[in-house]
Design a protein around this motif. Structure first.
Motif, PDB file in Angstrom:
ATOM      1  N   ARG A   1      -8.230  12.623   1.688  1.00  0.00           N
ATOM      2  CA  ARG A   1      -6.229  11.927   0.856  1.00  0.00           C
ATOM      3  C   ARG A   1      -6.669  10.678   2.682  1.00  0.00           C
ATOM      4  O   ARG A   1      -6.569   9.420   1.998  1.00  0.00           O
TER       5      ARG A   1
ATOM      6  N   TYR B   1      -6.320  -0.150  -7.757  1.00  0.00           N
ATOM      7  CA  TYR B   1      -5.520   0.160  -7.991  1.00  0.00           C
ATOM      8  C   TYR B   1      -5.375  -0.307  -8.884  1.00  0.00           C
ATOM      9  O   TYR B   1      -5.239   0.371 -10.277  1.00  0.00           O
TER      10      TYR B   1
ATOM     11  N   SER C   1      -2.983  14.276  -5.143  1.00  0.00           N
ATOM     12  CA  SER C   1      -1.895  14.838  -3.878  1.00  0.00           C
ATOM     13  C   SER C   1      -2.571  16.500  -2.878  1.00  0.00           C
ATOM     14  O   SER C   1      -2.716  17.392  -2.496  1.00  0.00           O
TER      15      SER C   1
ATOM     16  N   PHE D   1       0.859  -1.070  -0.056  1.00  0.00           N
ATOM     17  CA  PHE D   1       0.413  -0.098   0.328  1.00  0.00           C
ATOM     18  C   PHE D   1       1.073   1.350  -0.111  1.00  0.00           C
ATOM     19  O   PHE D   1      -0.129   2.719  -0.170  1.00  0.00           O
TER      20      PHE D   1
ATOM     21  N   SER E   1       0.265   4.173  -2.983  1.00  0.00           N
ATOM     22  CA  SER E   1      -0.165   5.451  -2.231  1.00  0.00           C
ATOM     23  C   SER E   1       0.974   7.173  -3.035  1.00  0.00           C
ATOM     24  O   SER E   1       0.939   7.895  -3.450  1.00  0.00           O
TER      25      SER E   1
ATOM     26  N   TRP F   1      -0.757   7.104  -6.327  1.00  0.00           N
ATOM     27  CA  TRP F   1      -2.197   8.212  -6.126  1.00  0.00           C
ATOM     28  C   TRP F   1      -1.531   9.307  -5.865  1.00  0.00           C
ATOM     29  O   TRP F   1      -2.532   9.690  -5.715  1.00  0.00           O
ATOM     30  N   ARG F   2      -0.561   9.618  -5.320  1.00  0.00           N
ATOM     31  CA  ARG F   2      -0.175  10.755  -5.704  1.00  0.00           C
ATOM     32  C   ARG F   2      -0.329  11.734  -6.669  1.00  0.00           C
ATOM     33  O   ARG F   2      -0.237  12.918  -5.596  1.00  0.00           O
TER      34      ARG F   2
ATOM     35  N   ALA G   1      -8.830   2.441   0.073  1.00  0.00           N
ATOM     36  CA  ALA G   1      -7.619   1.921  -0.992  1.00  0.00           C
ATOM     37  C   ALA G   1      -7.731   0.189  -1.021  1.00  0.00           C
ATOM     38  O   ALA G   1      -7.620  -0.896  -0.245  1.00  0.00           O
TER      39      ALA G   1
ATOM     40  N   GLY H   1      -7.135   6.775   1.600  1.00  0.00           N
ATOM     41  CA  GLY H   1      -6.299   5.754   1.844  1.00  0.00           C
ATOM     42  C   GLY H   1      -6.710   4.351   2.691  1.00  0.00           C
ATOM     43  O   GLY H   1      -6.342   3.290   2.233  1.00  0.00           O
TER      44      GLY H   1
END
Length: 241
Positions: free
Chosen positions: A109, A121, A102, A90, A94, A97-98, A116, A113
């Motif tokens: 966010r 993903y 972001s 993860f 992350s 996905w940032r 997720a 998370g």
């Protein structure tokens, strides 16, 4: 680009698209959730603790990895280390996905998370491979996670509530293994990931005699080490499939 009361995310066309992309794989997710729910009760967790674990952890692989450790009375550090290592992926999710989220608020966010998941993903990056933020990405993400979260939690809660009615001879453990294999296969997208998975399997078998399921940690460490080395020295070759 965030949530707007005047234009709810669920009305965006991308929300339905994300839900459709996840709908085709809900059978495997549901089977895995059901098995995990039953396993939590069969491992000795009380009903309230099992419900709390299902709703707060929301990470099937780490749940299944930690349950035998809880049942065997393993030290807390082993439990934490196992869950940490199993969920290291993860961190990679992350970081990817940032690039897209972001700019969103911290609380949003954090919610992203929590929800997720592996297959979200995969579906998200397949739909948005360029790494550039766009207005349709957040609706797409939530459309996918609504389906994924529901298809996991509902069977898991059913498994928890009806675990005492499920005979052990049904072989649900094997069904869970099959579900995990199917989900793992969907994540193997290139030569490096295939090699890392093969190394993890061999390491887990070779270290099987270790106590407290430490062979899981050995397998994860071996796979991560090989994966990092290959990323550095061997350019990934995408599978044609």
């Amino acid at each position: 680009m965030g949530f707007s009361l005047s234009a709810p995310l669920w009305r965006h066309p991308a929300f339905a698209e994300g839900a459709r992309d996840m709908a085709g794989i809900t059978l495997g997710i549901s089977a895995w959730g059901l098995v995990t729910g039953v396993a939590m009760i069969k491992s000795g967790l009380s009903l309230p603790l099992a419900l709390l674990m299902s709703l707060t952890v929301f990470a099937g692989s780490s749940q299944l990895a930690s349950l035998p450790l809880l049942a065997s009375g393993a030290p807390l550090w082993v439990l934490w280390a196992t869950s940490f290592c199993v969920n290291l992926r993860f961190l990679i999710f992350s970081a990817q996905w940032r690039q897209y989220f972001s700019h969103e608020s911290r609380w949003l966010r954090m919610a992203i998370g929590y929800f997720a998941a592996d297959l979200n993903y995969v579906a998200f990056l397949k739909r948005f491979p360029d790494g550039q933020p766009g207005p349709e990405q957040l609706p797409y993400y939530w459309g996918g996670v609504v389906v994924n979260w529901s298809s996991w939690q509902v069977p898991a809660l059913i498994g928890i509530l009806l675990a005492d009615q499920v005979p052990t001879q049904w072989g649900l453990g094997f069904a869970g293994v099959l579900a995990l294999l199917g989900l793992a296969y969907s994540l193997l997208s290139d030569r490096n990931s295939w090699v890392s998975a093969a190394v993890a399997g061999c390491a887990a078998v070779a270290a099987y005699a270790l106590p407290l399921r430490l062979n899981i940690l050995v397998a994860i460490a071996a796979a991560v080490a090989v994966g990092l080395l290959m990323e550095r020295w061997v350019p990934p070759v995408r599978s044609k499939a």
